[in-house]
Design a protein around this motif. Sequence first.
Motif, short mmCIF file in Angstrom:
data_model
loop_
_atom_site.label_atom_id
_atom_site.label_comp_id
_atom_site.label_asym_id
_atom_site.label_seq_id
_atom_site.Cartn_x
_atom_site.Cartn_y
_atom_site.Cartn_z
N PHE A 66 0.85 -1.19 0.00
CA PHE A 66 0.00 0.00 0.00
C PHE A 66 0.90 1.25 0.00
O PHE A 66 1.29 1.72 -1.04
N GLY A 67 1.26 1.76 1.15
CA GLY A 67 2.09 2.97 1.22
C GLY A 67 2.14 3.51 2.63
O GLY A 67 3.19 3.92 3.11
N GLU A 68 0.98 3.53 3.28
CA GLU A 68 0.90 4.02 4.65
C GLU A 68 1.61 3.08 5.62
O GLU A 68 1.40 1.86 5.55
N THR A 76 -3.48 4.38 0.97
CA THR A 76 -3.68 4.27 2.40
C THR A 76 -4.10 2.85 2.74
O THR A 76 -4.57 2.09 1.88
N ILE A 77 -3.96 2.48 4.00
CA ILE A 77 -4.41 1.15 4.43
C ILE A 77 -5.91 1.02 4.27
O ILE A 77 -6.41 -0.01 3.78
N GLU A 78 -6.65 2.05 4.65
CA GLU A 78 -8.12 1.98 4.58
C GLU A 78 -8.60 1.75 3.15
O GLU A 78 -9.38 0.83 2.89
N ASN A 79 -8.13 2.58 2.23
CA ASN A 79 -8.59 2.42 0.85
C ASN A 79 -8.02 1.15 0.21
O ASN A 79 -8.68 0.47 -0.57
N GLY A 80 -6.77 0.81 0.56
CA GLY A 80 -6.18 -0.40 0.02
C GLY A 80 -6.96 -1.65 0.39
O GLY A 80 -7.19 -2.54 -0.45
N LEU A 81 -7.40 -1.74 1.64
CA LEU A 81 -8.19 -2.88 2.08
C LEU A 81 -9.57 -2.87 1.43
O LEU A 81 -10.14 -3.93 1.14
N ASP A 82 -10.11 -1.68 1.19
CA ASP A 82 -11.38 -1.56 0.47
C ASP A 82 -11.23 -2.10 -0.95
O ASP A 82 -12.08 -2.86 -1.43
N THR A 98 7.17 0.59 3.42
CA THR A 98 6.67 1.84 3.97
C THR A 98 7.83 2.65 4.54
O THR A 98 8.99 2.25 4.46
N ASN A 99 7.50 3.78 5.13
CA ASN A 99 8.52 4.61 5.79
C ASN A 99 7.91 5.21 7.06
O ASN A 99 7.05 6.08 6.97
N THR A 305 0.26 -14.38 -7.10
CA THR A 305 0.00 -13.13 -6.41
C THR A 305 -0.18 -11.99 -7.41
O THR A 305 0.37 -12.04 -8.52
N SER A 306 -0.93 -10.98 -7.01
CA SER A 306 -1.05 -9.79 -7.87
C SER A 306 0.24 -8.97 -7.83
O SER A 306 0.49 -8.19 -8.74
N ASP A 307 1.06 -9.14 -6.79
CA ASP A 307 2.24 -8.30 -6.55
C ASP A 307 1.85 -6.83 -6.73
O ASP A 307 2.52 -6.06 -7.42
N HIS A 308 0.78 -6.46 -6.08
CA HIS A 308 0.15 -5.15 -6.19
C HIS A 308 1.04 -4.08 -5.57
O HIS A 308 1.30 -4.09 -4.36
N ILE A 309 1.53 -3.15 -6.40
CA ILE A 309 2.41 -2.08 -5.90
C ILE A 309 1.95 -0.74 -6.48
O ILE A 309 2.27 -0.39 -7.62
N PRO A 310 1.18 0.04 -5.72
CA PRO A 310 0.78 1.36 -6.19
C PRO A 310 1.99 2.30 -6.23
O PRO A 310 2.78 2.34 -5.29
#
Length: 418
Positions: A66-68, A76-82, A98-99, A305-310
């Motif tokens: 995600f990023g957060e 964000t975690i919220e939108n990513g999980l959505d 993340t950082n 896996t999607s290996d999803h990386i925004p």
Amino acid sequence: MNILLKSAKIICPENGSLHLKKRDILIKKGIIEKISTSIEVNSNTKCIDYKNLHISLGWIDSSVSFGEPGFEERETIENGLDVAARSGFSDILLNPNTNPLPDTSSDIVFLKERAKNSTTNLHPLGCLTINSEGKDLAELFDMKNAGAVAYYDFKKQISNPNILKIALLYAESFDGLIFSYPQNGDIAGKGIVHEGEVSTALGLKAIPALAEELQISRDLFILEYTGGKLHIPTISTANSVKLIANAKKRGLDVSCSVAVHNLIFTDESLKEFDTNFKVSPPLRSKSDCKALIKGLKDGIVDFVTSDHIPIAIEEKMVEFDNAVDGSIGLESAFGSLNHILGLEKTISLLTKGRERFGLGQTAIKEGEKACITLFDPDDENVFMEKQILSNTKNSMFLGSRLKGKVYGTINNDKLLIQ
């Protein structure tokens, strides 16, 4: 919440009595109360009666970023999980990308807290080494107690073989799972694409297949020496499949995954210099694609896996050499896999991994928690930007023909649909 699924065709090969049968399914307060050919309910129950409704156990993705915290402009975690829930995933393993990086128990607690009350379960991966610098092991046992399911220096090689040796020996004492990214950095150098005719023609610095295969060979030798559990994420070459097949024959406790895009796209896709196709590991040759697909069908490659990386647009809208690696893939994963592998194999792959990653078992049967994905496997469509739910739009699947439409997910006594 009370939910009735009407005339849902169940795809569940491990349950012969229900597999490929159409049933009504009544869910009350997150538990499957009744499965029958016909169920009548009152007005307090939400009825899901979609066209060509199919269901399966909730899907799992073992490599999602995600990023957060730190890169909220990516996701964000919220939108990513959505996004994950609307894409059919009840469970995702969140990469340490993340950082700051999650290398302590408090970092893992933060991630778990941010994911509370979501439809999709977030399972954090903790860093293997402090700050993913490859020098000293992070707090592996403490992170496990806080909720980490495995340990991974995301997309970074473990340069020091002694670090991997110590990690495998130590983690074995508490059944911990170690991830090792399959790339030798000295061989890869500053390469960014697969070494072959395309890289030569385009004048791009290349990463030979040897970089991946040499690292996997080393890691498997260490695993044979130490014992323990090793997972090799996102392999990409034909010889990698052979190496892992031989290791499994020798009884080593090793698993591996492949990214959806490495099954479908090849380095030929790079000719337009579209940075959405810049990923790590790189897109390989057509023969590698075929070998990876065969490896999945033969059970050598364990997970897909999607290996999803925004990635934010300003990090992609640059020269190809300077673009950040990564493509999003949650929204297109099912339609892409179903298109090339067929429905039953696709569902089998998307529901695998609970035991390996310690996520807890579930089933489609009365009295069990409802952890269910809803979809239409026959809807054919071309993937368009309007179908992207993520904050960023860096998808290499734009314009691709997909087969299948995800309606959403039921999990944790919640229903989230598109």
